[in-house]
Design an enzyme around this catalytic site. Sequence first.
Site, PDB file in Angstrom:
ATOM      1  N   LYS A 267      31.460  43.087  40.465  1.00  0.00           N
ATOM      2  CA  LYS A 267      30.450  44.131  40.579  1.00  0.00           C
ATOM      3  C   LYS A 267      29.442  44.080  39.406  1.00  0.00           C
ATOM      4  CE  LYS A 267      31.990  46.077  44.388  1.00  0.00           C
ATOM      5  NZ  LYS A 267      33.106  45.296  44.964  1.00  0.00           N
TER       6      LYS A 267
HETATM    7  C1  LIG Z   1      34.133  46.337  45.926  1.00  0.00           C
HETATM    8  C2  LIG Z   1      34.026  47.404  46.913  1.00  0.00           C
HETATM    9  C3  LIG Z   1      35.013  48.383  47.078  1.00  0.00           C
HETATM   10  C4  LIG Z   1      36.354  48.329  46.431  1.00  0.00           C
HETATM   11  O1  LIG Z   1      36.415  48.127  45.107  1.00  0.00           O
HETATM   12  P1  LIG Z   1      37.691  47.480  44.392  1.00  0.00           P
HETATM   13  O2  LIG Z   1      37.455  47.886  42.979  1.00  0.00           O
HETATM   14  O3  LIG Z   1      37.641  45.992  44.578  1.00  0.00           O
HETATM   15  O4  LIG Z   1      38.901  48.104  44.960  1.00  0.00           O
HETATM   16  C5  LIG Z   1      34.780  49.419  47.969  1.00  0.00           C
HETATM   17  N1  LIG Z   1      33.659  49.473  48.692  1.00  0.00           N
HETATM   18  C6  LIG Z   1      32.698  48.545  48.577  1.00  0.00           C
HETATM   19  C7  LIG Z   1      31.456  48.684  49.393  1.00  0.00           C
HETATM   20  C8  LIG Z   1      32.854  47.466  47.714  1.00  0.00           C
HETATM   21  O5  LIG Z   1      31.910  46.528  47.650  1.00  0.00           O
END
Ligand SMILES: *Cc1c(COP(=O)(O)O)cnc(C)c1O
Length: 397
Positions: free
Chosen positions: A186
């Site tokens: 992210k």
């Molecule tokens: C990455 C992501 C998540 C989940 O995040 P994690 O930290 O990997 O559990 C949820 N929703 C969206 C749209 C994402 O891109």
Amino acid sequence: MPGFELFGDLERKEVNDVLDNGVLMRYGFDGMRKGHWKAKELESELQNTFQSKHVQLVSSGTAAVSVALAAAGVGAGDEVIMPTFTFVASFEAIMMLGAIPVLVDIDDTLCLNPEAVEKAITPKTKAIMVVQMCGSMADMGALKTIATEHNLILVEDACQAIGGTYKGKPLGSIGDLGCFSFDFVKTITCGEGGAVVTNNKDYYINADHYSDHGHDHIGNDRGAESHPFLGYNFRISELHAAVGLAQVKRLPEFLEIQKRNFNILREALSQIPEVTFRTVPEGGEESCAFLNFSLPDLEIATKVSEAFKTNGIDVCWNYYNNSWHYIRKWEHLKDLKSLYPISEEIKKGLSNLNKQDFSKSDYHIGRNISCLIKLSWTEDEVLSRALKMAKVIRDHV
Ligand SMILES: *Cc1c(COP(=O)(O)O)cnc(C)c1O
């Protein structure tokens, strides 16, 4: 998008503070921690970043979505409306609480279609979960109106849209509760981590207690705390929070690089008449974590996406056949392949998923190509990538 590309001395310094005193846990051990409260500090930074009164850090973005829903009282048998194009985390987080995911079409924003949302509302609907996919957003004005009219909770998953805004407000701060992920890919990363943001004090207190076994966090003797209600463990560690603290301070720099790279690519592709871009609702500003564009049809999009790969243009995807982000390949959900028994309510709620018509979503996702915008590219690299991409597209339209 990925903050890990620019990992360095700042991150090391924050982590070393934690290693120096050895208190890896975010709660308690006041005497040993030499004043280091990385999770608390990161929460207060994020209050500014997301212009929200309250922030609760948790162990992941998926945990953030579950905690947000639980904090607002969503549970067994409640229906939660969510989009067909998202990450698998969305239905996982809903089903973990015994609630029922109700999947509806997206529109040319690549996010929830407000009309489809309204049609899907039943007496059991408790919440609308909007997912701000690939750096942009749904028509938030329309969704807020629907949520208010039907007295529904609006949960905003802004995991992929850190830094995007709608009418001047950060994405994630517009719904009743917002969710962020700081996983490894992210815009800012903790390694693993997430956050729930809200302006509602009750929801915040619920999230704070629920994510730590229901602990009330009153006083400074953890062992003597009471449990006003049941909870779970979705805590973030101090080590993870330390990395996030360094990264959040660099967010403005990350967003600037993203925007520069995004604009170079967009400008080059906008010269091609067959290329169109996703609709960004009026008043919306993308985070520029991804550049999304459409080609005339699925066949061309598939060919271009394959030709990108053979020409060395990485990090671009057509999601039509993707098993992480689009309903077509979520066989494990449609066939309810679970390690443990699933409630009759959820089984019934999902029983039509295999037969449902999502041709409107297919139309948008089939033609779309989504390109990740990297932070480590130099301006020259982006310029030459832009030329290559434009050539490949022109060769196929
Ligand atoms: C990455 C992501 C998540 C989940 O995040 P994690 O930290 O990997 O559990 C949820 N929703 C969206 C749209 C994402 O891109």
